[in-house]
Design a protein around this motif. Structure first.
Motif, mmCIF file in Angstrom:
data_model
loop_
_atom_site.group_PDB
_atom_site.id
_atom_site.type_symbol
_atom_site.label_atom_id
_atom_site.label_comp_id
_atom_site.label_asym_id
_atom_site.label_seq_id
_atom_site.Cartn_x
_atom_site.Cartn_y
_atom_site.Cartn_z
ATOM 1 N N UNK A 285 41.009 45.050 27.151
ATOM 2 C CA UNK A 285 41.822 46.633 27.012
ATOM 3 C C UNK A 285 42.803 46.716 27.847
ATOM 4 N N UNK A 286 43.721 47.487 27.265
ATOM 5 C CA UNK A 286 44.757 47.470 27.354
ATOM 6 C C UNK A 286 45.650 49.434 27.574
ATOM 7 N N UNK A 295 42.872 42.496 33.107
ATOM 8 C CA UNK A 295 41.632 42.344 32.403
ATOM 9 C C UNK A 295 41.816 41.018 32.308
ATOM 10 N N UNK A 296 42.912 40.412 31.689
ATOM 11 C CA UNK A 296 42.617 38.972 31.913
ATOM 12 C C UNK A 296 42.305 38.494 32.975
ATOM 13 N N UNK A 297 42.680 38.944 34.133
ATOM 14 C CA UNK A 297 42.185 37.668 35.313
ATOM 15 C C UNK A 297 41.177 38.173 35.669
ATOM 16 N N UNK A 298 40.649 39.446 35.385
ATOM 17 C CA UNK A 298 39.170 39.138 35.253
ATOM 18 C C UNK A 298 38.299 38.734 34.363
ATOM 19 N N UNK A 299 39.169 38.445 32.940
ATOM 20 C CA UNK A 299 38.107 38.565 32.019
ATOM 21 C C UNK A 299 38.355 36.110 32.742
ATOM 22 N N UNK A 300 38.712 35.865 33.602
ATOM 23 C CA UNK A 300 38.504 34.673 34.467
ATOM 24 C C UNK A 300 39.865 33.797 33.265
ATOM 25 N N UNK A 301 40.805 34.031 31.951
ATOM 26 C CA UNK A 301 41.735 33.530 31.877
ATOM 27 C C UNK A 301 42.923 32.581 32.440
ATOM 28 N N UNK A 302 43.112 33.133 33.713
ATOM 29 C CA UNK A 302 44.011 33.015 34.361
ATOM 30 C C UNK A 302 43.505 33.097 35.689
ATOM 31 N N UNK A 303 44.479 32.204 36.553
ATOM 32 C CA UNK A 303 44.200 32.686 37.942
ATOM 33 C C UNK A 303 44.536 34.206 38.215
ATOM 34 N N UNK A 329 46.879 46.518 20.239
ATOM 35 C CA UNK A 329 46.308 46.423 21.146
ATOM 36 C C UNK A 329 45.929 48.501 21.746
ATOM 37 N N UNK A 330 45.581 49.137 22.386
ATOM 38 C CA UNK A 330 45.897 50.242 22.390
ATOM 39 C C UNK A 330 47.373 51.067 22.595
ATOM 40 N N UNK A 331 48.206 50.159 23.524
ATOM 41 C CA UNK A 331 49.673 50.795 23.240
ATOM 42 C C UNK A 331 50.168 50.639 22.575
ATOM 43 N N UNK A 332 49.481 49.648 21.355
ATOM 44 C CA UNK A 332 50.625 49.786 20.222
ATOM 45 C C UNK A 332 49.436 50.290 19.292
ATOM 46 N N UNK A 372 36.133 45.875 27.389
ATOM 47 C CA UNK A 372 36.469 47.491 26.927
ATOM 48 C C UNK A 372 36.407 47.773 28.647
ATOM 49 N N UNK A 373 37.372 49.399 29.191
ATOM 50 C CA UNK A 373 36.772 49.922 30.390
ATOM 51 C C UNK A 373 37.127 50.606 30.577
#
Lengths: 387, 159
Positions: A285-286, A295-303, A329-332, A372-373
């Motif tokens: 969610x952006x 959220x990338x971090x929350x989704x555990x897709x990176x540190x 995304x939402x931004x675009x 989503x968030x």
């Protein structure tokens, strides 16, 4: 006995700041597109889920009931689900459980939002979500709140504003290929974002997605009947949701732990052990550029703190190793709260079914995660789709 | 114990006094836009006909909720601003529980040549009689005063 659940159709209206269509009409247009995509009639649909966020946007109390005839809900088992900004992924989760539980073979999910009705600006409605005794007397604004969270995230990890601005640039450029997009811009640069109007430091105008009107729809179908509709289904791999305390004042905001809890729930169901390797692309969610990173971090897709680095290195571009928000995304594309199901779950379906057109990820993705968030930085909803 | 106290003064507990102010512009919608623009300049109504089941929608709609198909532009028809009272009631107490100075009769009017109905104020020479089945016509604002809203229909009157 739990049923496997497939996605067999998707639809999405154009997103704009104010559309002339009523919420019912938007719902109809999105639902009809999903039904035509799947080759399905109203009679074939057993149950309907409506996802739509605060009544205060459309200005109709019990708006789920108002919208139902436009969502093919008249005379059918129909329910509205709602958890603020999380609704765009929670509505399809509810569609999934209607089918997974065996009570429906085919469930239509419609997500609608008409923020333009709240005039002059839907921030008026957001003013009423705060604690009425502790917060509201001080007239807080959501942009101020997210500015503080963004500041905390930047401060903990030493992140430069320009590395956050890259997210807005990527997503507004990705949206160029989206027929529904509100704010696509093929020529936007990091400097454009950094030079845009300061709203509440460090949040600037181009860091934020716009309020929108719009609707999206998805059709979920049981493994028992899916072969009537497609030979190559996209499946729901897992679902997860989690909500943290509304007392945001008592949490460290640099990491969205509730997103991690929801992601772990979904990954466990999907049999995903190493999300960084097993997930091919993501639609976090952006609504703000920093939220994609958060959220990338929350989704555990990176540190923790690594998402801005991956973004700077191009990993999250559509042709990168981990495409993030290939929809724009939402931004675009725009942010009609619940209807962002169009970017966060419909996009997973379109990418996995090879129906994403100009937005198609070139590397033949097989597993995607959408999220989503919402609420006062507390709600996370996650869905994994796979081929 | 709070639950056993008899609280007669709502301002007695410590409190913050607030409100939920919000303002709206409700779009008429695609079908509503056409309906109200027509009403502004004509003395009859518009309706739409489902291309599949031929149900005639009043007020007109963009889609048939049963067949779930879009209603094309050629399926818009003009219908008279007349109808029949299907349901009615006469209100004598307002929403705040106070006696109204003048009672108000409202009803559901089946609009002629359609399968639809609308809520309307009813005026009849004999308000005490049973109004069910009464033939009525819509009394519209003078054309120069119309604004293209539902308020252009002032009330329904016995024919």
């Amino acid at each position: 006995m739990k049923k496997d659940v497939a996605v067999i159709g998707g639809g999405m209206t154009i997103f704009r700041r104010r559309l002339k269509e009523t919420g019912k009409e938007l719902s109809f247009l999105a639902a009809k597109m999903a039904m035509e995509d799947a080759g399905i009639q109203k009679d074939d649909i057993d149950m309907i889920v409506m996802g739509t966020a605060p009544d205060a946007f459309d200005g109709i109390h019990m708006k789920g009931e108002n919208l139902l005839d436009g969502a093919a809900g008249a005379g059918k088992p129909y329910v509205r689900v709602f958890n603020g900004g999380g609704t765009g992924v929670f509505a399809p989760i509810a569609g999934w459980w209607h089918v997974a539980s065996g009570v429906a073979d085919v469930c239509l999910v419609v997500a609608e939002e008409k923020m333009g009705s709240c005039y002059p600006h839907p921030q008026t409605a957001f003013q009423h979500i705060w604690d009425p005794v502790l917060d509201r007397p001080l007239h807080p604004n959501l942009v101020w709140l997210f500015a503080m969270e963004m500041n905390r995230y930047m401060t903990v990890h030493g992140i430069k504003k320009e590395d956050i601005a890259r997210v807005a640039v990527k997503n507004k450029r990705n949206a160029v290929g989206h027929p529904c997009a509100q704010l696509a811009d093929p020529n936007i640069t990091v400097d454009d974002v950094l030079n845009s109007e300061m709203m509440a430091w460090p949040v600037q105008r181009l860091d934020i997605s716009p309020p929108s009107d719009g609707a999206a729809a998805l059709l979920f179908c049981s493994e028992d009947v899916v072969r009537q509709y497609t030979d190559d289904p996209v499946w729901v791999g897992g679902v997860g949701w989690n909500i943290d305390s509304t007392m945001w004042t008592n949490r460290d905001l640099y990491f969205p732990r509730y997103v991690a809890h929801a992601a772990k729930m979904a990954y466990k169901m999907a049999g995903i052990v190493n999300p960084r390797k097993e997930i091919d692309f993501a639609e976090p969610y952006d609504p703000f550029d920093y939220k994609e990173l958060h959220h990338m971090e929350g989704l555990l897709l990176c540190d923790k703190g690594e998402a801005p680095i991956l973004t700077r290195e191009g990993v999250t571009q559509r042709d990168g190793d981990m495409p993030i928000c290939p929809s724009g995304g939402l931004l675009g594309v725009g942010n009609p709260i619940a209807a962002t199901m169009g970017q966060k779950v419909c996009e997973l379906y379109w990418q996995l079914a090879g129906k994403a057109g100009k937005r198609q990820i070139p590397t033949n993705p097989r597993v995607g995660v959408g999220q989503a968030w919402g609420d006062i930085m507390q709600m996370a909803t996650v869905m994994v789709l796979k081929r | 114990m709070t639950f056993t106290e008899k609280q007669t003064d709502p301002t007695a507990p410590t409190h913050w006094r607030g409100n939920m102010q919000a303002d709206y512009l409700y779009p008429n919608g695609v079908a509503g836009d056409k309906f109200f623009k027509h009403l502004k300049n004509n003395d009859n109504f518009l309706a739409t006909v489902c291309p599949d089941c031929e149900k005639i929608f009043f007020p007109p709609r963009l889609y048939c909720e049963d067949c779930f198909v879009e209603i094309p532009g050629e399926n818009w028809i003009e219908v008279p601003a007349t109808g029949t009272v299907r349901l009615f009631t006469t209100a004598t107490i307002n929403a705040h529980g106070k006696k109204m100075e003048t009672s108000k009769t409202i009803g559901l009017i089946d609009i002629d040549k359609t399968d639809g109905a609308m809520l309307g104020i009813i005026k009849s020479s004999e308000m005490d009689k049973d109004l069910l089945g009464l033939k009525v016509k819509a009394i519209l604002r003078p054309r120069e005063q119309r604004e293209g809203t539902i308020k252009d229909i002032l009330y329904f009157e016995e024919i």
